[in-house]
Scaffold this motif. Structure first.
Motif, PDB file in Angstrom:
ATOM      1  N   UNK A  63       0.688  -1.163  -0.091  1.00 49.73           N
ATOM      2  CA  UNK A  63      -0.270   0.029  -0.353  1.00 49.73           C
ATOM      3  C   UNK A  63       0.761   1.089  -0.011  1.00 49.73           C
ATOM      4  N   UNK A  64       0.229   2.357  -0.872  1.00 46.69           N
ATOM      5  CA  UNK A  64       1.296   3.863  -0.415  1.00 46.69           C
ATOM      6  C   UNK A  64       1.040   4.611   0.414  1.00 46.69           C
ATOM      7  N   UNK A  65       1.476   4.896   0.515  1.00 54.13           N
ATOM      8  CA  UNK A  65       1.463   6.100   2.380  1.00 54.13           C
ATOM      9  C   UNK A  65       0.006   6.746   1.999  1.00 54.13           C
ATOM     10  N   UNK A  66      -0.556   7.074   3.234  1.00 56.26           N
ATOM     11  CA  UNK A  66      -1.788   7.566   2.957  1.00 56.26           C
ATOM     12  C   UNK A  66      -1.470   8.887   2.711  1.00 56.26           C
ATOM     13  N   UNK A  67      -0.319   9.885   2.513  1.00 51.11           N
ATOM     14  CA  UNK A  67      -0.157  10.816   2.009  1.00 51.11           C
ATOM     15  C   UNK A  67       1.035  11.079   1.239  1.00 51.11           C
ATOM     16  N   UNK A  68       1.242  11.024   0.042  1.00 49.32           N
ATOM     17  CA  UNK A  68       2.096  11.477  -0.819  1.00 49.32           C
ATOM     18  C   UNK A  68       2.444  12.361  -1.194  1.00 49.32           C
ATOM     19  N   UNK A  69       3.575  13.191  -0.866  1.00 50.00           N
ATOM     20  CA  UNK A  69       3.789  13.957  -1.689  1.00 50.00           C
ATOM     21  C   UNK A  69       4.359  14.331  -3.277  1.00 50.00           C
ATOM     22  N   UNK A  70       3.530  15.419  -3.873  1.00 50.49           N
ATOM     23  CA  UNK A  70       3.942  15.229  -5.056  1.00 50.49           C
ATOM     24  C   UNK A  70       3.333  17.004  -5.927  1.00 50.49           C
TER      25      UNK A  70
END
Length: 317
Positions: free
Chosen positions: A227-234
């Motif tokens: 699973x991806x991190x709950x918050x992805x900095x983009x």
């Protein structure tokens, strides 16, 4: 081993991810940490720097979306994927076609010719399978370093490019290039009981016979570990997991409603990501964030009580 992974997004979603809490999926981790290490190929190792993922999908059409948030949720996910895996993933988009068509209505055991015709909406994803086939063939014919191609689908239409890739191996060998091995991953559930096995979506035999190896199902364990991190900095604004996609979606939604009575949406997420001072009668959140705690039912209840007390305190200020 230089590997190209070609994912039929429509097949993956409807075959494995729909109605599960695993849609916030890190595709790179799924393969580099789980699926590929499970494939025992002699004298072979898999390095993330040697893997490129090509993901084929289409943007959801508003008028055919399940709910008002579907298009935004999909956009958020695509942004998170690109930001997290950077140049190791490409997203190729087709499009959805919506049209009115006439079809036979099912009427008991009657043959279609004896049934009434009704007008229905037909929603079709266009170009994704063609784009996938084109990219796989092009890479096989032009990329000397590619040694391994993985197809993630159960669609018979992809048999043709698999056949051509195998045929082209003769040309690769004449050119002094390594031949390409083909892997197949069937996006379906792993059966745990005989009943589940009977109802399981079986690997397409035509595709499986063309592959050098086949993974017949994607396990829950692999998805949980990918699973991806709950918050992805983009960029300027991070991509945050949609509430309805969270593993504890129902509990998180309840907590967010409580927090949003006194906070803006972004402030609610900050509250969830911050440990809390110990308070008498409430769950201990001094060493764990509310977001981490809500992975369990007890945690959801404990964080909800914290949220209620916080809301009351802020309203009294």
């Amino acid at each position: 081993m230089q590997t190209r992974i070609y994912i039929d997004g429509y097949n993956l979603y409807y075959g494995r991810l729909k109605s599960t809490p695993y849609k916030w999926l890190d595709l790179e981790a799924l393969f580099t940490k789980n699926i590929l290490p499970s494939i025992l190929i002699e004298n072979t190792s898999f390095d993330s720097s040697q893997i490129m993922i090509k993901y084929f999908t289409a943007d959801i059409v508003d008028k055919a979306a399940i709910d008002e948030h579907s298009t935004k949720d999909q956009e958020t996910y695509h942004n998170a994927l690109k930001a997290h895996s950077k140049n190791r993933i490409e997203i190729h988009k087709g499009y959805y076609s919506i049209s009115k068509v006439s079809a036979f209505k099912v009427d008991g055991a009657k043959y279609p010719r004896d049934c009434e015709r009704v007008e229905i909406w037909r929603l079709e994803e266009k170009q994704s399978d063609v784009n996938l086939a084109t990219e796989a063939l092009f890479d096989s014919m032009t990329e000397q370093i590619v040694e391994h191609v993985v197809i993630v689908s159960n669609d018979t239409d992809l048999a043709a490019p698999m056949i051509k890739i195998k045929e082209y191996n003769k040309v690769r060998l004449r050119n002094g290039w390594n031949p390409i091995r083909i892997g197949l991953v069937v996006p379906t559930h792993a059966s745990r009981t005989k009943e589940q096995e009977m109802n399981q979506r079986r690997p397409n035999k035509i595709l499986s016979d063309l592959a050098d190896w086949t993974v017949k199902a994607i396990t829950d364990e692999w998805l949980i570990n990918s699973q991806l991190p709950y918050k992805v900095f983009s960029g300027r604004r991070p991509s945050v997991i949609p509430i309805s996609w969270h593993p504890s979606a129902e509990g998180l939604s309840l907590i967010m409603k409580e927090l949003q009575k006194v906070n803006k949406f972004g402030e609610c997420w900050k509250w969830l990501e911050t440990v809390k001072p110990q308070q008498e009668g409430l769950m201990n959140l001094t060493n764990i964030t509310p977001l981490e705690a809500i992975r369990t039912k007890e945690g959801v209840q404990g964080v909800y009580e914290h949220a209620k007390k916080y809301r009351k305190w802020k309203q009294s200020q």
